[in-house]
Write a protein that holds these residues in place. Structure first.
Motif, PDB file in Angstrom:
ATOM      1  N   LYS A  37       0.837  -1.205   0.000  1.00  0.00           N
ATOM      2  CA  LYS A  37       0.000   0.000   0.000  1.00  0.00           C
ATOM      3  C   LYS A  37       0.872   1.256   0.000  1.00  0.00           C
ATOM      4  O   LYS A  37       0.588   2.233  -0.716  1.00  0.00           O
ATOM      5  CB  LYS A  37      -0.913   0.013   1.227  1.00  0.00           C
ATOM      6  N   PHE A  38       1.917   1.236   0.814  1.00  0.00           N
ATOM      7  CA  PHE A  38       2.797   2.395   0.909  1.00  0.00           C
ATOM      8  C   PHE A  38       3.449   2.678  -0.441  1.00  0.00           C
ATOM      9  O   PHE A  38       3.482   3.834  -0.901  1.00  0.00           O
ATOM     10  CB  PHE A  38       3.864   2.138   1.975  1.00  0.00           C
ATOM     11  N   PHE A  39       3.953   1.651  -1.086  1.00  0.00           N
ATOM     12  CA  PHE A  39       4.634   1.819  -2.368  1.00  0.00           C
ATOM     13  C   PHE A  39       3.672   2.301  -3.449  1.00  0.00           C
ATOM     14  O   PHE A  39       3.971   3.252  -4.183  1.00  0.00           O
ATOM     15  CB  PHE A  39       5.288   0.501  -2.783  1.00  0.00           C
ATOM     16  N   LEU A  40       2.517   1.665  -3.560  1.00  0.00           N
ATOM     17  CA  LEU A  40       1.573   2.034  -4.608  1.00  0.00           C
ATOM     18  C   LEU A  40       1.032   3.448  -4.411  1.00  0.00           C
ATOM     19  O   LEU A  40       0.839   4.192  -5.383  1.00  0.00           O
ATOM     20  CB  LEU A  40       0.420   1.025  -4.653  1.00  0.00           C
ATOM     21  N   LEU A  41       0.778   3.834  -3.167  1.00  0.00           N
ATOM     22  CA  LEU A  41       0.310   5.203  -2.916  1.00  0.00           C
ATOM     23  C   LEU A  41       1.391   6.207  -3.299  1.00  0.00           C
ATOM     24  O   LEU A  41       1.096   7.245  -3.908  1.00  0.00           O
ATOM     25  CB  LEU A  41      -0.067   5.379  -1.446  1.00  0.00           C
ATOM     26  N   THR A  42       2.642   5.910  -2.956  1.00  0.00           N
ATOM     27  CA  THR A  42       3.742   6.813  -3.309  1.00  0.00           C
ATOM     28  C   THR A  42       3.840   6.974  -4.826  1.00  0.00           C
ATOM     29  O   THR A  42       3.962   8.093  -5.339  1.00  0.00           O
ATOM     30  CB  THR A  42       5.073   6.281  -2.754  1.00  0.00           C
ATOM     31  N   CYS A 100      -3.428   3.045  -8.999  1.00  0.00           N
ATOM     32  CA  CYS A 100      -4.758   3.026  -8.382  1.00  0.00           C
ATOM     33  C   CYS A 100      -5.408   1.654  -8.521  1.00  0.00           C
ATOM     34  O   CYS A 100      -6.071   1.165  -7.597  1.00  0.00           O
ATOM     35  CB  CYS A 100      -5.647   4.092  -9.020  1.00  0.00           C
ATOM     36  N   ALA A 101      -5.216   1.026  -9.675  1.00  0.00           N
ATOM     37  CA  ALA A 101      -5.769  -0.315  -9.894  1.00  0.00           C
ATOM     38  C   ALA A 101      -5.172  -1.312  -8.910  1.00  0.00           C
ATOM     39  O   ALA A 101      -5.852  -2.244  -8.457  1.00  0.00           O
ATOM     40  CB  ALA A 101      -5.506  -0.757 -11.331  1.00  0.00           C
ATOM     41  N   GLY A 102      -3.906  -1.113  -8.579  1.00  0.00           N
ATOM     42  CA  GLY A 102      -3.263  -2.008  -7.627  1.00  0.00           C
ATOM     43  C   GLY A 102      -3.719  -1.790  -6.202  1.00  0.00           C
ATOM     44  O   GLY A 102      -3.554  -2.684  -5.364  1.00  0.00           O
ATOM     45  N   LEU A 103      -4.293  -0.621  -5.912  1.00  0.00           N
ATOM     46  CA  LEU A 103      -4.746  -0.325  -4.550  1.00  0.00           C
ATOM     47  C   LEU A 103      -6.102  -0.954  -4.268  1.00  0.00           C
ATOM     48  O   LEU A 103      -6.233  -1.803  -3.390  1.00  0.00           O
ATOM     49  CB  LEU A 103      -4.791   1.196  -4.330  1.00  0.00           C
ATOM     50  N   ASN A 104      -7.130  -0.538  -4.994  1.00  0.00           N
ATOM     51  CA  ASN A 104      -8.462  -1.149  -4.852  1.00  0.00           C
ATOM     52  C   ASN A 104      -9.377  -0.617  -5.947  1.00  0.00           C
ATOM     53  O   ASN A 104      -9.028   0.323  -6.666  1.00  0.00           O
ATOM     54  CB  ASN A 104      -9.060  -0.897  -3.448  1.00  0.00           C
ATOM     55  N   THR A 105     -10.542  -1.204  -6.059  1.00  0.00           N
ATOM     56  CA  THR A 105     -11.451  -0.860  -7.162  1.00  0.00           C
ATOM     57  C   THR A 105     -12.005   0.561  -7.039  1.00  0.00           C
ATOM     58  O   THR A 105     -12.263   1.210  -8.056  1.00  0.00           O
ATOM     59  CB  THR A 105     -12.618  -1.854  -7.236  1.00  0.00           C
ATOM     60  N   LEU A 106     -12.196   1.055  -5.817  1.00  0.00           N
ATOM     61  CA  LEU A 106     -12.689   2.420  -5.661  1.00  0.00           C
ATOM     62  C   LEU A 106     -11.648   3.423  -6.153  1.00  0.00           C
ATOM     63  O   LEU A 106     -11.987   4.388  -6.858  1.00  0.00           O
ATOM     64  CB  LEU A 106     -13.051   2.702  -4.203  1.00  0.00           C
ATOM     65  N   CYS A 107     -10.395   3.215  -5.794  1.00  0.00           N
ATOM     66  CA  CYS A 107      -9.333   4.100  -6.266  1.00  0.00           C
ATOM     67  C   CYS A 107      -9.261   4.081  -7.790  1.00  0.00           C
ATOM     68  O   CYS A 107      -9.090   5.128  -8.430  1.00  0.00           O
ATOM     69  CB  CYS A 107      -7.987   3.684  -5.666  1.00  0.00           C
ATOM     70  N   LEU A 108      -9.391   2.907  -8.377  1.00  0.00           N
ATOM     71  CA  LEU A 108      -9.377   2.798  -9.838  1.00  0.00           C
ATOM     72  C   LEU A 108     -10.552   3.551 -10.446  1.00  0.00           C
ATOM     73  O   LEU A 108     -10.391   4.289 -11.430  1.00  0.00           O
ATOM     74  CB  LEU A 108      -9.408   1.328 -10.258  1.00  0.00           C
TER      75      LEU A 108
END
Length: 280
Positions: A37-42, A100-108
């Motif tokens: 999560k930390f990496f993908l958000l960054t 965003c796709a790697g985080l979750n569907t809402l972010c995507l």
């Protein structure tokens, strides 16, 4: 080559938004959110900020060519070509959507909305002096984005931090725009200084920062943060006061120090205050 594009988008200015994205992420997790999560958000935050800045450089190119303050920017000098900048912009947008796709569907699902809003800011100075607050709302998404990256549901705590970021960003962007007041007036560009004058712009900025301080306090209270956070909050509020004391209508010579140095410390300090509150 990478250095030219980093200078194009002023990658170091990521310090303004990234700490607040981490605030949302760590508050949602109540601690360490995990490396993924930390990496993908960054990645998502750096990508969308770079996309927004590149869009701004492309949109403002004809003005940057005429403004003495911006004539050394990479697109103006030809250090970065327009086709390369456009490709870079598209690449940043794609990278943002992928993260965003790697985080979750809402972010995507929300990623196209964010891209449209982040790009839209670059056009607003053509028609409204409220452009500073629109820019503020773009950066104000940071803590909300951080929260959604971990917990795909909206939170009052993240929104309050987001409102603080919105007014804080608008306040320092108004100060920065004071450098271009005459140029903006001559070219029909809108800003608070161009519309109301530098003296009134300083008052607008002060009011915006008062609102920011109020929202940061409310956010800390709503999140149940302790004296660790409020110690850094008080220091940040003091720095914002200093920012306004070192500038005046007759002396804006230290506006760059106020814009980057002081506000960079404010962002890092508030972020550190939240992290210490969570982990200590």
């Amino acid at each position: 080559m990478a250095g030219r594009y980093a200078r194009l988008v002023k990658i170091e200015h990521s310090v303004f938004a990234l700490p607040f994205a981490y605030v949302g992420l760590f508050l949602a997790a109540g601690g360490w959110p995990g490396l993924g999560k930390f990496f993908l958000l960054t990645v998502a935050m750096v990508a969308v900020r770079s996309y927004s800045m590149a869009m701004n450089r492309l949109a403002d190119l004809r003005f940057d060519r005429e403004n003495p303050r911006t004539k050394r920017r990479e697109l103006v000098t030809g250090e970065v070509g327009v086709p390369g900048a456009a490709l870079f912009t598209a690449g940043c947008a794609a990278l943002f959507v992928a993260a965003c796709a790697g985080l979750n569907t809402l972010c995507l699902a929300l990623s196209p909305v964010v891209l449209v809003w982040a790009g839209f800011y670059s056009l607003t100075k053509r028609f409204t002096w409220m452009c500073h607050f629109i820019l503020g709302s773009v950066l104000g998404l940071s803590p909300v984005a951080g929260w959604l990256a971990y917990e795909p549901a909206f939170s009052v705590r993240a929104v309050l931090f987001g409102l603080g970021v919105t007014f804080w960003t608008a306040g320092f962007d108004i100060l920065y725009a004071c450098q271009d007041v005459e140029f903006d007036r001559q070219h029909g560009l809108k800003s608070v200084p161009a519309r109301f004058g530098v003296g009134a712009a300083l008052a607008f900025s002060s009011l915006a920062h008062v609102n920011a301080v109020i929202f940061y306090a409310l956010a800390g209270w709503a999140a149940g943060l302790s004296w660790f956070y409020f110690l850094f909050f008080a220091a940040s509020a003091g720095l914002l006061l200093v920012e306004h004391l070192i500038l005046s209508e007759n002396d804006m010579s230290r506006v760059n120090m106020a814009f980057f140095t002081i506000n960079g410390v404010v962002a890092a300090g508030l972020g550190l205050g939240v992290l210490l509150d969570i982990f200590v």
